[in-house]
Write a protein that holds these residues in place. Structure first.
Motif, PDB file in Angstrom:
ATOM      1  N   GLN A 340       0.830  -1.203   0.000  1.00  0.00           N
ATOM      2  CA  GLN A 340       0.000   0.000   0.000  1.00  0.00           C
ATOM      3  C   GLN A 340       0.866   1.255   0.000  1.00  0.00           C
ATOM      4  OE1 GLN A 340      -2.788   0.181   3.220  1.00  0.00           O
ATOM      5  NE2 GLN A 340      -3.714   2.110   2.544  1.00  0.00           N
ATOM      6  N   GLU A 341       1.950   1.255   0.802  1.00  0.00           N
ATOM      7  CA  GLU A 341       2.853   2.407   0.848  1.00  0.00           C
ATOM      8  C   GLU A 341       3.580   2.587  -0.474  1.00  0.00           C
ATOM      9  OE1 GLU A 341       4.119   2.475   5.587  1.00  0.00           O
ATOM     10  OE2 GLU A 341       5.207   1.202   4.176  1.00  0.00           O
ATOM     11  N   ALA A 342       3.954   1.488  -1.106  1.00  0.00           N
ATOM     12  CA  ALA A 342       4.635   1.572  -2.398  1.00  0.00           C
ATOM     13  C   ALA A 342       3.710   2.162  -3.457  1.00  0.00           C
ATOM     14  CB  ALA A 342       5.115   0.186  -2.831  1.00  0.00           C
ATOM     15  N   ARG A 343       2.433   1.735  -3.434  1.00  0.00           N
ATOM     16  CA  ARG A 343       1.473   2.290  -4.402  1.00  0.00           C
ATOM     17  C   ARG A 343       1.272   3.785  -4.168  1.00  0.00           C
ATOM     18  NH1 ARG A 343      -1.267  -2.604  -3.465  1.00  0.00           N
ATOM     19  NH2 ARG A 343      -2.643  -1.595  -1.940  1.00  0.00           N
ATOM     20  N   GLN A 344       1.181   4.169  -2.896  1.00  0.00           N
ATOM     21  CA  GLN A 344       0.996   5.583  -2.569  1.00  0.00           C
ATOM     22  C   GLN A 344       2.210   6.402  -3.006  1.00  0.00           C
ATOM     23  OE1 GLN A 344       0.178   6.302   1.564  1.00  0.00           O
ATOM     24  NE2 GLN A 344       0.035   8.527   1.326  1.00  0.00           N
ATOM     25  N   GLN A 345       3.411   5.838  -2.811  1.00  0.00           N
ATOM     26  CA  GLN A 345       4.634   6.538  -3.227  1.00  0.00           C
ATOM     27  C   GLN A 345       4.663   6.733  -4.735  1.00  0.00           C
ATOM     28  OE1 GLN A 345       8.714   4.656  -3.292  1.00  0.00           O
ATOM     29  NE2 GLN A 345       8.979   5.971  -1.490  1.00  0.00           N
ATOM     30  N   ARG A 346       4.287   5.696  -5.483  1.00  0.00           N
ATOM     31  CA  ARG A 346       4.259   5.811  -6.940  1.00  0.00           C
ATOM     32  C   ARG A 346       3.240   6.840  -7.397  1.00  0.00           C
ATOM     33  NH1 ARG A 346       4.769   0.086  -6.664  1.00  0.00           N
ATOM     34  NH2 ARG A 346       2.517  -0.165  -7.005  1.00  0.00           N
ATOM     35  N   GLU A 347       2.088   6.871  -6.705  1.00  0.00           N
ATOM     36  CA  GLU A 347       1.043   7.831  -7.061  1.00  0.00           C
ATOM     37  C   GLU A 347       1.503   9.266  -6.790  1.00  0.00           C
ATOM     38  OE1 GLU A 347      -2.586   9.391  -8.375  1.00  0.00           O
ATOM     39  OE2 GLU A 347      -1.531   7.508  -8.714  1.00  0.00           O
ATOM     40  N   GLU A 348       2.161   9.493  -5.659  1.00  0.00           N
ATOM     41  CA  GLU A 348       2.675  10.831  -5.349  1.00  0.00           C
ATOM     42  C   GLU A 348       3.739  11.250  -6.356  1.00  0.00           C
ATOM     43  OE1 GLU A 348       4.026  10.486  -1.367  1.00  0.00           O
ATOM     44  OE2 GLU A 348       2.018  10.638  -0.473  1.00  0.00           O
ATOM     45  N   GLN A 349       4.593  10.299  -6.728  1.00  0.00           N
ATOM     46  CA  GLN A 349       5.626  10.605  -7.724  1.00  0.00           C
ATOM     47  C   GLN A 349       4.990  10.948  -9.070  1.00  0.00           C
ATOM     48  OE1 GLN A 349       9.064   7.940  -8.065  1.00  0.00           O
ATOM     49  NE2 GLN A 349       8.720   7.924 -10.261  1.00  0.00           N
ATOM     50  N   ARG A 350       3.941  10.198  -9.420  1.00  0.00           N
ATOM     51  CA  ARG A 350       3.255  10.464 -10.687  1.00  0.00           C
ATOM     52  C   ARG A 350       2.657  11.865 -10.682  1.00  0.00           C
ATOM     53  NH1 ARG A 350      -1.383  11.047 -12.745  1.00  0.00           N
ATOM     54  NH2 ARG A 350      -2.424  10.828 -10.732  1.00  0.00           N
ATOM     55  N   LYS A 351       2.054  12.268  -9.554  1.00  0.00           N
ATOM     56  CA  LYS A 351       1.454  13.598  -9.452  1.00  0.00           C
ATOM     57  C   LYS A 351       2.516  14.689  -9.553  1.00  0.00           C
ATOM     58  CE  LYS A 351      -2.623  12.272  -6.779  1.00  0.00           C
ATOM     59  NZ  LYS A 351      -3.343  12.398  -5.486  1.00  0.00           N
ATOM     60  N   ARG A 352       3.678  14.443  -8.938  1.00  0.00           N
ATOM     61  CA  ARG A 352       4.745  15.447  -9.017  1.00  0.00           C
ATOM     62  C   ARG A 352       5.210  15.624 -10.454  1.00  0.00           C
ATOM     63  NH1 ARG A 352       6.698  12.989  -4.181  1.00  0.00           N
ATOM     64  NH2 ARG A 352       8.250  11.822  -5.389  1.00  0.00           N
ATOM     65  N   HIS A 353       5.358  14.500 -11.160  1.00  0.00           N
ATOM     66  CA  HIS A 353       5.783  14.582 -12.561  1.00  0.00           C
ATOM     67  C   HIS A 353       4.720  15.290 -13.402  1.00  0.00           C
ATOM     68  CE1 HIS A 353       9.611  12.554 -12.943  1.00  0.00           C
ATOM     69  NE2 HIS A 353       9.214  11.680 -12.039  1.00  0.00           N
ATOM     70  N   ALA A 354       3.454  14.987 -13.134  1.00  0.00           N
ATOM     71  CA  ALA A 354       2.380  15.627 -13.891  1.00  0.00           C
ATOM     72  C   ALA A 354       2.379  17.127 -13.658  1.00  0.00           C
ATOM     73  CB  ALA A 354       1.038  15.020 -13.512  1.00  0.00           C
ATOM     74  N   ALA A 355       2.691  17.542 -12.434  1.00  0.00           N
ATOM     75  CA  ALA A 355       2.710  18.966 -12.125  1.00  0.00           C
ATOM     76  C   ALA A 355       3.920  19.653 -12.727  1.00  0.00           C
ATOM     77  CB  ALA A 355       2.686  19.166 -10.609  1.00  0.00           C
ATOM     78  N   LEU A 356       5.078  18.997 -12.620  1.00  0.00           N
ATOM     79  CA  LEU A 356       6.310  19.623 -13.089  1.00  0.00           C
ATOM     80  C   LEU A 356       6.427  19.617 -14.608  1.00  0.00           C
ATOM     81  CD1 LEU A 356       8.702  18.126 -10.405  1.00  0.00           C
ATOM     82  CD2 LEU A 356       8.102  20.518 -10.649  1.00  0.00           C
ATOM     83  N   TRP A 357       5.821  18.638 -15.253  1.00  0.00           N
ATOM     84  CA  TRP A 357       5.909  18.541 -16.710  1.00  0.00           C
ATOM     85  C   TRP A 357       4.509  18.631 -17.313  1.00  0.00           C
ATOM     86  CZ3 TRP A 357      10.428  18.772 -19.184  1.00  0.00           C
ATOM     87  CH2 TRP A 357      11.572  18.577 -18.410  1.00  0.00           C
ATOM     88  N   ARG A 358       3.736  19.596 -16.820  1.00  0.00           N
ATOM     89  CA  ARG A 358       2.360  19.784 -17.273  1.00  0.00           C
ATOM     90  C   ARG A 358       2.330  20.088 -18.771  1.00  0.00           C
ATOM     91  NH1 ARG A 358      -2.226  21.243 -14.350  1.00  0.00           N
ATOM     92  NH2 ARG A 358      -0.898  21.528 -12.536  1.00  0.00           N
TER      93      ARG A 358
END
Length: 444
Positions: A340-358
């Motif tokens: 569950q923590e690994a999935r949450q970490q991947r999701e947070e990383q995905r959101k950061r990438h989406a924000a930084l490379w919008r």
């Protein structure tokens, strides 16, 4: 030639076809012909016209890298003869790239500021290699060990630490012969904002004065949609600095707002030291030349952080291809994550990438992903514009000198000899005071 003739014939035949459709039934009935005969005649016309309609109309090759001149491939230095060094600590680290061996003459220094999130030099590896093989000393501040490690308002300070560390390290290497009497600041996206901030700090704070500020598709400082660093007060930028901003006509992220914001803030430089250049996309041939917000990305996996000794941060796992951390992979010695923590970490990383490379629609249409992207005509044109600007400033010229240079506008030829869309330029209008703030008359 065949394709062009086909298009001309097809266009010329359109009015005649319309006239035939309207007049033919009456004409044929007057001749005693049936509608079945008319249908047969129409099918025959379609069969004859089919090869003409299916003829290709695109040139099949965009221009490659020019052999000589600005942006050219006439390198005196091999790609394997580039030294890669690391200076500084933590977020205040910087990489330095320069030709191996003793220099015969002083080498210009270019400070290259990456976009926030594009930490690994592999994102711009082909461009960095081009700059180093031209005989420049390139300083690449990392200013963040990992994505999200440094707040946006602290990125300029960390970049300044890295530049100072690299300059001090290079000064201790006499064979490099870095010309530290002045610096050229080059930045992409949010990196252009940091480049402008550093140029404003140059000439003091143990930083040589800026002679050139070049922004490639600059983001708008402090904009919430783009998540860019805030723009500092640029009034202290050395008066001799030449500021050139390059924008793309398909930049759905920043448009020309970031370029105008920077040049308005640097209005004290005057009209002869500021210039906006606009690159126009061209789909005459295949593949099309597309100037989006990420047109400056020029990947080269040989320049990945993990392949530069001492460059990868020790506290994290090695960067994956393209400089992106391996998703869900914990650092050595770190506690093991639950699923569950690994999935949450991947999701947070995905959101950061989406924000930084919008990206917007045009960005997605022209660049589905950074993986597998190759260096093309758009990259060579951007390299050429920067090289030409740097050569002009080094020779004592200014923005008006560059504006009068016919080489600035020529973007090359398609494989069929048709010229690519020419570059357009604009001299920003003088900055005036309005409601207590400096506003360019040409700003939007």
């Amino acid at each position: 030639m065949t394709a062009t003739l086909a298009v001309l014939l097809r266009n010329a035949a359109a009015p005649a076809q319309l006239a035939v459709r309207r007049v033919a039934p009456f004409f044929l009935c007057a001749m005693g012909l049936s509608r079945r005969a008319l249908l047969a005649a129409g099918l025959a016309a379609v069969v004859v016209a089919a090869p003409l309609a299916s003829a290709p109309v695109h040139a099949m090759g965009a221009p490659g890298q020019p052999k000589t001149g600005p942006g050219g491939s006439d390198y005196a230095i091999a790609a394997t003869d580039i030294e890669k060094k690391v200076f500084g600590e933590g977020n205040g680290r910087a990489l330095a790239f320069f030709p191996r061996g003793a220099a015969t003459k002083p080498r210009p220094v270019v400070v290259f500021l990456h976009a926030p999130g594009a930490i690994s030099p592999s994102w711009y590896g082909a461009w960095l290699e081009h700059l180093a093989r031209r005989g420049n000393v390139v300083i690449y501040p990392l200013y963040e060990e990992t994505i999200g490690a440094v707040p946006y308002d602290e990125m300029t300070g960390e970049a300044l630490k890295g530049v100072r560390a690299a300059l001090a390290g290079i000064a201790a290497m006499p064979d490099v012969k870095a010309d530290v009497s002045s610096l050229s600041f080059l930045g992409h996206s949010g990196g252009a904002v940091i480049a402008a901030n550093l140029a404003a700090l140059s000439g003091r704070d143990e930083l040589p004065p800026a002679r050139l500020l070049f922004g490639a598709m600059p983001a708008r400082g402090g904009a919430e949609k783009i998540y860019a660093p805030p723009l500092a007060n640029l009034a202290s930028m050395p008066a001799k600095t030449v500021a050139i901003m390059l924008v793309g006509d398909r930049d759905s992220v920043a448009g020309d707002r970031g370029a105008r914001q920077i040049l308005t803030a640097a209005g004290h430089l005057g009209q002869d030291h500021r210039l906006i250049a606009k690159a126009g996309s061209d789909n005459h041939g295949l593949p099309a030349v597309f100037y989006s917000h990420h047109a400056a990305v020029a990947p080269n996996e040989d320049w990945d952080l993990a392949k530069i000794p001492g460059a990868a941060p020790a506290a994290t796992a090695p960067a994956a291809a393209g400089g992106k951390p391996a998703a869900g992979k914990a650092a050595e010695g770190a506690p093991k994550l639950t699923p569950q923590e690994a999935r949450q970490q991947r999701e947070e990383q995905r959101k950061r990438h989406a924000a930084l490379w919008r990206v917007g629609y045009e960005e997605r249409r022209g660049l589905a992903g950074f993986e597998g992207r190759t260096v093309g005509a758009g990259n060579y044109a951007i390299w050429k514009i920067f090289d030409l600007a740097m050569d002009t400033v080094t020779a004592g010229g200014d923005a008006m000198t560059l504006k009068r240079d016919p080489r600035l506008y020529d973007m090359g030829l398609w494989s069929d000899g048709w010229p690519l869309r020419r570059l357009s330029v604009e001299t920003p209008k003088p900055v005036v005071r309005k409601d207590g703030q400096e506003v360019s008359q040409g700003a939007r």
